[in-house]
Each structure stands twice: as structure tokens, then as C-alpha cells.
Write a protein that holds these residues in place. Structure first.
Motif, PDB file in Angstrom:
ATOM      1  N   LEU A   1       0.818  -1.210   0.000  1.00 36.25           N
ATOM      2  CA  LEU A   1       0.000   0.000   0.000  1.00 36.25           C
ATOM      3  C   LEU A   1       0.852   1.262   0.000  1.00 36.25           C
ATOM      4  O   LEU A   1       0.605   2.196  -0.777  1.00 36.25           O
ATOM      5  N   VAL A   2       1.851   1.323   0.876  1.00 39.94           N
ATOM      6  CA  VAL A   2       2.676   2.532   0.962  1.00 39.94           C
ATOM      7  C   VAL A   2       3.484   2.722  -0.317  1.00 39.94           C
ATOM      8  O   VAL A   2       3.753   3.862  -0.731  1.00 39.94           O
ATOM      9  N   THR A   3       3.865   1.621  -0.968  1.00 33.59           N
ATOM     10  CA  THR A   3       4.603   1.715  -2.232  1.00 33.59           C
ATOM     11  C   THR A   3       3.706   2.252  -3.339  1.00 33.59           C
ATOM     12  O   THR A   3       4.094   3.177  -4.078  1.00 33.59           O
ATOM     13  N   LEU A   4       2.512   1.696  -3.462  1.00 36.43           N
ATOM     14  CA  LEU A   4       1.600   2.121  -4.517  1.00 36.43           C
ATOM     15  C   LEU A   4       1.108   3.550  -4.291  1.00 36.43           C
ATOM     16  O   LEU A   4       1.007   4.345  -5.238  1.00 36.43           O
TER      17      LEU A   4
ATOM     18  N   GLY B   1       1.823   6.620  -6.753  1.00 42.85           N
ATOM     19  CA  GLY B   1       0.701   7.376  -7.316  1.00 42.85           C
ATOM     20  C   GLY B   1       0.812   8.860  -7.054  1.00 42.85           C
ATOM     21  O   GLY B   1       0.616   9.689  -7.956  1.00 42.85           O
ATOM     22  N   PHE B   2       1.137   9.231  -5.805  1.00 44.51           N
ATOM     23  CA  PHE B   2       1.317  10.645  -5.468  1.00 44.51           C
ATOM     24  C   PHE B   2       2.477  11.255  -6.250  1.00 44.51           C
ATOM     25  O   PHE B   2       2.405  12.406  -6.691  1.00 44.51           O
ATOM     26  N   ALA B   3       3.555  10.482  -6.411  1.00 44.98           N
ATOM     27  CA  ALA B   3       4.728  10.996  -7.122  1.00 44.98           C
ATOM     28  C   ALA B   3       4.396  11.287  -8.578  1.00 44.98           C
ATOM     29  O   ALA B   3       4.778  12.340  -9.118  1.00 44.98           O
ATOM     30  N   VAL B   4       3.686  10.366  -9.230  1.00 41.84           N
ATOM     31  CA  VAL B   4       3.293  10.584 -10.626  1.00 41.84           C
ATOM     32  C   VAL B   4       2.377  11.795 -10.736  1.00 41.84           C
ATOM     33  O   VAL B   4       2.510  12.626 -11.650  1.00 41.84           O
ATOM     34  N   LEU B   5       1.454  11.914  -9.790  1.00 42.37           N
ATOM     35  CA  LEU B   5       0.525  13.052  -9.797  1.00 42.37           C
ATOM     36  C   LEU B   5       1.267  14.370  -9.596  1.00 42.37           C
ATOM     37  O   LEU B   5       1.056  15.341 -10.337  1.00 42.37           O
ATOM     38  N   LEU B   6       2.139  14.426  -8.611  1.00 48.85           N
ATOM     39  CA  LEU B   6       2.818  15.672  -8.272  1.00 48.85           C
ATOM     40  C   LEU B   6       3.960  15.999  -9.236  1.00 48.85           C
ATOM     41  O   LEU B   6       4.475  17.117  -9.226  1.00 48.85           O
ATOM     42  N   HIS B   7       4.359  15.011 -10.036  1.00 42.77           N
ATOM     43  CA  HIS B   7       5.384  15.263 -11.051  1.00 42.77           C
ATOM     44  C   HIS B   7       4.791  15.951 -12.276  1.00 42.77           C
ATOM     45  O   HIS B   7       5.514  16.590 -13.043  1.00 42.77           O
TER      46      HIS B   7
ATOM     47  N   LEU C   1       0.135  20.799  -2.715  1.00 39.55           N
ATOM     48  CA  LEU C   1      -0.149  19.381  -2.515  1.00 39.55           C
ATOM     49  C   LEU C   1       1.101  18.635  -2.039  1.00 39.55           C
ATOM     50  O   LEU C   1       1.009  17.728  -1.208  1.00 39.55           O
ATOM     51  N   ARG C   2       2.267  19.015  -2.542  1.00 44.32           N
ATOM     52  CA  ARG C   2       3.505  18.392  -2.088  1.00 44.32           C
ATOM     53  C   ARG C   2       3.708  18.625  -0.600  1.00 44.32           C
ATOM     54  O   ARG C   2       4.112  17.723   0.143  1.00 44.32           O
ATOM     55  N   GLY C   3       3.423  19.840  -0.147  1.00 41.97           N
ATOM     56  CA  GLY C   3       3.550  20.139   1.277  1.00 41.97           C
ATOM     57  C   GLY C   3       2.600  19.322   2.130  1.00 41.97           C
ATOM     58  O   GLY C   3       2.967  18.828   3.196  1.00 41.97           O
ATOM     59  N   LEU C   4       1.360  19.149   1.642  1.00 45.78           N
ATOM     60  CA  LEU C   4       0.382  18.367   2.391  1.00 45.78           C
ATOM     61  C   LEU C   4       0.774  16.897   2.454  1.00 45.78           C
ATOM     62  O   LEU C   4       0.597  16.235   3.480  1.00 45.78           O
ATOM     63  N   VAL C   5       1.311  16.381   1.336  1.00 46.21           N
ATOM     64  CA  VAL C   5       1.731  14.978   1.291  1.00 46.21           C
ATOM     65  C   VAL C   5       2.875  14.731   2.272  1.00 46.21           C
ATOM     66  O   VAL C   5       2.947  13.685   2.922  1.00 46.21           O
ATOM     67  N   MET C   6       3.779  15.708   2.412  1.00 47.05           N
ATOM     68  CA  MET C   6       4.947  15.545   3.276  1.00 47.05           C
ATOM     69  C   MET C   6       4.633  15.810   4.752  1.00 47.05           C
ATOM     70  O   MET C   6       5.497  15.628   5.605  1.00 47.05           O
TER      71      MET C   6
ATOM     72  N   THR D   1       8.033   7.836   0.823  1.00 47.14           N
ATOM     73  CA  THR D   1       7.978   7.081  -0.434  1.00 47.14           C
ATOM     74  C   THR D   1       7.698   8.008  -1.609  1.00 47.14           C
ATOM     75  O   THR D   1       8.267   7.841  -2.689  1.00 47.14           O
ATOM     76  N   THR D   2       6.834   8.996  -1.396  1.00 43.88           N
ATOM     77  CA  THR D   2       6.553   9.966  -2.460  1.00 43.88           C
ATOM     78  C   THR D   2       7.804  10.753  -2.828  1.00 43.88           C
ATOM     79  O   THR D   2       8.088  10.974  -4.010  1.00 43.88           O
ATOM     80  N   THR D   3       8.571  11.156  -1.817  1.00 42.76           N
ATOM     81  CA  THR D   3       9.799  11.922  -2.061  1.00 42.76           C
ATOM     82  C   THR D   3      10.807  11.120  -2.872  1.00 42.76           C
ATOM     83  O   THR D   3      11.418  11.635  -3.817  1.00 42.76           O
TER      84      THR D   3
END
Length: 294
Positions: free
Chosen positions: A81-84, A88-94, A104-109, A171-173
């Protein structure tokens, strides 16, 4: 001789403080814990050597197997789950077309930069059976309030949920860094060859993200195998109920409640070996993958 120039006197002088700290805070504790795992010690009297008695008792202890079962369940649910989610967040925020992606990057972190004890307190307040916002929202839909953490059938899922919230920033970072470092020419070549968005992601981007994926899986596995503080805080800072026991908490429990340092050291040794073997396997995959690509 030129290849050994870094093995100079200056190198050893500069590295000595790091070696001393490594010896004091990592190497000595590891070997001392391993030694204590073969003793009976209450933390005050002289340790008494008992051989493998602690390990024999450990494998016949129902509480140990409950902890192993909980650790394994959390591990197999949390890791994919944490990997997926991170990917997903990384692809979105990229994607530069996403509106407000910096916010959104700040909220994710957010969960990543908060101490785990604070994360535990936040989730404890959210899940409070009387004033928690989770129960308030569920009441709107006609669902009766529940003591989620005090319920053996739901408690472990909220440990996983809290861990996901706290760790997916990492994981997103890592995945974002991997996406930022991709060779644009390779992606353009795939686009020119007629690959659609899914094909570019599946056959080009994912293989190139393998090093980032291995880092994410390894670090996430190490985190979740030694999870302790979140469970302790979610339980109200008191004795954790048996249905939430994990190996890291069992080490704490045996030391500070039962004063069995030798038995706790045996559990800690097994946990350390498990983490080391898993990390070594992932590192081997990274090295072999790098050799193949080279």
C-alpha cells in the motif's frame, strides 16, 4: 598505488570520530545485545549465562507468536500500500499540469515531518470514541460510534492507516526524485515509437524507477518491522493490549514490565537479524540490477 591515495593518514584522522561513534552507539550495542540474549539478567544483578534457553522459550511463547503474526500482517498490508500510494502521489505531483501541486507536495509531506509520537496523538484524538471526528462523521451516516483502537477487530487496521499517513511522504519523495532524474530522451523516444501513456509508464518509467523502488521497499520494511511508538501512543501511553503486540513492543514490555533483559535481548536479536537479512536481499537485488543495466 594511485588507487590507494585515499588511504592516507588524513583519511584516518578525519574518519576516526565517525568510527568511534559507530563503535560506541552501533557495533558495541549490537554485540552486547547478542551476548545478553544468552543470559538471564534482571538489569541489576550479574548476568547469568543460560545458553539458548531464551531462544527456546521464545519459540514456545504464545505472546511471541502473537507479536510475529501482528508484525507479519502489518508488513504484508502496509508494504504494497505505501509503495503504490507513494508512486501514485509521485506521478501526480510530477505532472506540471496539476493545479497547486506545490501546495499538494507540502500536504503529502506533512506526516513525514511530524514526530511519530505526534502522529500517534493526532490519530488517537481523531479516533476518540466520544469526541473524535471519525465517529462524528460516521454518525452523520447513521453509523454508531465505536472505540476503534480498543476493538481487537479494528485496532490493527488503524495502526496501518496511521503508519501509511506518516510514511507515504518518504515514499513519495523518493519516487519524485526518481522521476525527476529520468532521461527525457528515453521518454521522447518511446513517444516517437508510438507508445501510449500506459505503455510508457509500464515498460519505460517503471524499469527506470527500479533503484527508487528498492530503496522505498527496503526503508519501508525496516520502518514497519520495528514500529513501536505509534502503537504505544495509540494505546494511550499505557500497557499495549495483547492484540496489538509487535516484536519491538515486546522487547520494551519484557524489559520494563517483566525485567527480563536477556529474553528481551533474544527477541531484539531475532528482529535485528530479520531486518538485516531482508535489507541484504534488497541490496543484492539493487547491485545485481545495476550490474545488468551496466
Amino acid at each position: 598505488m594511485g588507487g590507494r591515495r585515499w588511504l592516507s593518514r588524513d583519511f584516518f584522522i578525519l574518519m576516526t570520530p565517525a568510527f568511534v561513534l559507530l563503535l560506541i552507539f552501533i557495533i558495541y550495542p549490537l554485540f552486547n545485545t547478542f551476548y545478553l540474549s544468552f543470559t538471564h539478567w534482571d538489569g541489576m544483578t550479574q548476568p547469568k549465562f543460560v545458553g539458548i534457553a531464551n531462544y527456546r522459550e521464545m519459540f514456545h511463547d504464545p505472546l511471541f507468536w502473537t507479536s510475529v503474526k501482528n508484525n507479519f500482517f502489518i508488513f504484508i498490508v502496509f508494504l504494497p500500500l505505501v509503495t503504490l500510494i507513494g508512486l501514485g502521489f509521485a506521478v501526480l505531483l510530477h505532472n506540471k499540469a496539476v493545479f497547486g501541486r506545490n501546495v499538494l507536495r507540502g500536504l503529502v509531506m506533512l506526516g513525514m515531518v511530524m514526530p511519530m509520537t505526534v502522529v500517534g496523538i493526532v490519530w488517537m484524538l481523531l479516533l476518540d470514541p466520544h469526541a473524535g471526528i471519525v465517529n462524528r462523521i460516521l454518525e452523520i451516516f447513521g453509523i454508531a460510534p465505536r472505540a476503534w483502537i480498543q476493538d481487537p477487530s479494528t485496532a490493527i487496521y488503524f495502526v496501518i492507516l496511521g503508519s501509511l499517513w506518516a510514511w507515504q511522504g518518504f515514499t513519495t519523495t523518493v519516487f519524485l526524485a526518481g522521476l525527476e532524474g529520468l532521461d527525457v530522451e528515453v521518454l521522447e523516444a518511446a513517444w516517437i515509437d508510438g507508445a501510449n501513456a500506459w505503455q510508457r509508464f509500464r515498460y519505460v518509467i517503471l524499469p527506470l524507477l527500479k533503484p527508487a523502488l528498492i530503496v522505498v521497499v527496503t526503508m519501508s520494511a525496516i520502518y514497519i518491522l520495528k514500529v513501536f511508538d505509534l502503537i504505544y501512543v495509540l494505546s494511550g501511553g499505557e500497557s499495549v493490549p495483547m492484540y496489538l503486540f509487535v516484536l519491538a513492543y515486546m522487547v520494551y514490555y519484557e524489559i520494563f514490565y517483566n525485567f527480563r533483559w536477556g529474553y528481551a535481548a533474544a527477541i531484539a536479536t531475532l528482529l535485528t537479524v530479520s531486518v538485516f537479512v531482508f535489507s541484504l536481499g534488497m541490496l543484492k537485488r539493487m547491485v545485481s540490477g545495476g550490474a545488468e543495466s551496466g
